[in-house]
Design a protein around this motif. Structure first.
Motif, short mmCIF file in Angstrom:
data_model
loop_
_atom_site.label_atom_id
_atom_site.label_comp_id
_atom_site.label_asym_id
_atom_site.label_seq_id
_atom_site.Cartn_x
_atom_site.Cartn_y
_atom_site.Cartn_z
N SER A 49 0.83 -1.19 0.00
CA SER A 49 0.00 0.00 0.00
C SER A 49 0.87 1.25 0.00
CB SER A 49 -0.84 0.00 1.29
OG SER A 49 -2.17 0.02 0.97
N LYS A 53 1.31 2.21 -7.04
CA LYS A 53 0.70 1.41 -8.12
C LYS A 53 -0.43 2.16 -8.80
CE LYS A 53 -0.47 -1.92 -5.34
NZ LYS A 53 -0.11 -1.24 -4.07
N THR A 55 -0.96 5.33 -8.67
CA THR A 55 -0.39 6.54 -9.28
C THR A 55 0.15 6.22 -10.67
OG1 THR A 55 0.11 7.50 -7.12
CG2 THR A 55 1.36 8.35 -9.01
N HIS A 216 -3.53 -6.64 -5.14
CA HIS A 216 -2.88 -6.95 -3.86
C HIS A 216 -2.72 -8.44 -3.65
CE1 HIS A 216 -2.31 -3.16 -1.91
NE2 HIS A 216 -3.51 -2.76 -2.25
N1 LIG Z 1 -3.84 13.04 -5.10
C1 LIG Z 1 -2.83 12.83 -4.25
N2 LIG Z 1 -2.24 13.87 -3.61
C2 LIG Z 1 -1.21 13.67 -2.77
N3 LIG Z 1 -0.66 12.47 -2.50
C3 LIG Z 1 -1.20 11.40 -3.11
C4 LIG Z 1 -2.31 11.53 -4.01
N4 LIG Z 1 -2.63 10.28 -4.47
C5 LIG Z 1 -1.76 9.43 -3.87
N5 LIG Z 1 -0.92 10.10 -3.06
C6 LIG Z 1 0.17 9.50 -2.26
O1 LIG Z 1 1.03 8.81 -3.13
C7 LIG Z 1 1.48 7.61 -2.52
C8 LIG Z 1 1.16 6.44 -3.45
O2 LIG Z 1 -0.27 6.26 -3.50
P1 LIG Z 1 -0.94 5.21 -4.48
O3 LIG Z 1 -2.40 5.28 -4.27
O4 LIG Z 1 -0.42 5.39 -5.84
O5 LIG Z 1 -0.35 3.86 -3.88
P2 LIG Z 1 -0.82 2.37 -4.12
O6 LIG Z 1 0.43 1.56 -4.24
O7 LIG Z 1 -1.77 2.28 -5.25
O8 LIG Z 1 -1.55 2.04 -2.74
P3 LIG Z 1 -2.82 1.08 -2.46
O9 LIG Z 1 -2.33 -0.29 -2.78
O10 LIG Z 1 -3.07 1.26 -1.00
O11 LIG Z 1 -3.93 1.55 -3.32
C9 LIG Z 1 0.82 7.52 -1.16
O12 LIG Z 1 1.73 8.00 -0.19
C10 LIG Z 1 -0.36 8.47 -1.28
O13 LIG Z 1 -0.66 9.04 -0.04
#
Ligand SMILES: Nc1ncnc2c1ncn2[C@@H]1O[C@H](COP(=O)(O)OP(=O)(O)OP(=O)(O)O)[C@@H](O)[C@H]1O
Length: 261
Positions: A49, A53, A55, A216
Motif C-alpha cells: 500500500s 501502483k 499513481t 494486492h
Molecule cells: N492526489 C494525491 N495527492 C497527494 N498524495 C497522493 C495523491 N494520491 C496518492 N498520493 C500519495 O502517493 C502515494 C502512493 O499512492 P498510491 O495510491 O499510488 O499507492 P498504491 O500503491 O496504489 O496504494 P494502495 O495499494 O493502498 O492503493 C501515497 O503515499 C499516497 O498518499
C-alpha cells in the motif's frame, strides 16, 4: 462463458521511460519508472500500500499529470497530451476500477454503451443515441460476459461481480489498445475475484492487447498474469514471470519475511 466478439488485431506497445511523479515537490511517489508492456494478456503490478501502483495507472490514463518522463503508446507520448488530443488518446485506454464507476441510474446496456462516448458526436452522447452497430455490439458483449439477461436492469441492482463484468464490457466496448485495471478484485469475494481475473485474461488473449492490473492478491497475480511487476517505494524491484517470483523478491517488495509464514 462465450467468446468475446470482434477480436481486433495487434496490441500496441506501452513504453514508459523515466517516469517520475511528485504530488509534493521534492517528494517523488514514482521514482524513475521505466517499463515496456507489449505482450497480450495480464501484466500484474504488485506492491505494498502506498508504493505508487495506482499513481502509475493514473499517470498512464492521465488522471494525474506525470512530473517528468514519457509514456509512449503507439507512437504518442500520453504524458504530453492535453485537451482534444488527450480525449482521443484516452479512447484507446480501457479503464476498469475497483469500485466499478458505473452510472448507477442508467441501465446495464447504457453503461456498456458509455464505452463509445469518446467515439460519438457530442449530440449523440448527450441524447445517448448510439449507432445501431454499437448497440448490437454492446448486447453481444454483455452476452459474452454472462449478463445477456441483465441488459435493461439498472446498474444499481447488480452485485459487485456483475458490476465489474459490466465495467469490463464497457472497457472492451472502447476498442482499447490497452486495458488498465486498478484493483479490480479488491471489493469482491474470492470466487468472484477468480472469475473477474479469468475474464480479464480472456480479454487480453482474444483482443491481443495487454491488460495491466494492479492487484494486492499475490496468489491471483501469479495464477493469471504472464508477467509480474513488483514495486516498492516507487521503483520496480521485480519484473519477470510469475514462476520466477521467489520469497526473497516478496520480502524485497513488501519488506520483512515474518508475514509469509
Ligand atoms: N492526489 C494525491 N495527492 C497527494 N498524495 C497522493 C495523491 N494520491 C496518492 N498520493 C500519495 O502517493 C502515494 C502512493 O499512492 P498510491 O495510491 O499510488 O499507492 P498504491 O500503491 O496504489 O496504494 P494502495 O495499494 O493502498 O492503493 C501515497 O503515499 C499516497 O498518499
Amino acid at each position: 462463458m462465450s467468446a468475446l466478439p470482434v477480436a481486433s488485431g495487434q496490441g500496441r506497445a506501452l513504453v514508459i521511460r523515466n517516469l517520475v511523479k511528485e504530488y509534493r515537490p521534492g517528494q517523488p511517489v514514482l521514482r524513475d519508472i521505466s517499463l515496456t508492456v507489449s505482450e497480450p494478456g495480464i501484466v500484474a503490478i504488485i506492491g505494498p500500500s502506498g508504493t505508487g501502483k495506482s499513481t502509475l495507472i493514473r499517470c498512464i490514463n492521465r488522471l494525474v499529470d506525470p512530473t517528468s518522463g514519457s509514456i509512449m503508446l503507439g507512437g504518442t507520448d500520453l504524458a504530453k497530451l492535453q485537451g482534444e488530443a488527450l480525449r482521443q488518446a484516452r479512447r484507446r485506454l480501457g479503464m476498469v476500477f475497483q469500485e466499478y464507476n458505473l452510472v448507477e441510474r442508467l441501465t446495464v446496456i447504457e453503461n456498456v454503451l458509455c464505452g463509445r462516448l469518446g467515439y460519438v458526436p457530442v449530440w449523440r452522447a448527450w441524447t445517448r443515441r448510439f449507432p445501431e452497430a454499437d448497440i448490437a455490439r454492446a448486447f453481444a458483449l454483455l452476452e459474452s460476459v454472462g449478463l445477456g439477461d441483465f441488459a435493461t436492469r439498472r446498474a444499481d441492482q447488480l452485485s459487485g461481480g456483475q458490476r465489474q463484468r459490466v465495467g469490463i464490457a464497457r472497457a472492451v466496448m472502447q476498442d482499447p489498445d490497452l486495458v488498465l485495471a486498478d484493483e479490480p478484485t479488491s471489493s469482491l469475494d474470492p470466487k468472484t475475484s477468480v472469475e473477474i481475473m479469468e475474464l480479464l485474461a480472456q480479454v487480453g488473449r482474444e483482443r491481443d492487447i495487454p491488460v495491466l492490473v494492479n492487484i494486492h492478491n499475490v496468489a491471483l497475480a501469479k495464477r493469471y498474469a504472464l508477467r509480474i511487476v513488483g514495486m516498492s517505494k516507487g521503483v520496480v524491484v521485480y519484473d519477470g514471470p510469475p514462476a520466477g517470483l521467489q520469497d526473497s523478491h516478496l520480502a524485497e517488495i513488501y519488506g520483512g519475511e515474518g508475514w509469509m509464514e
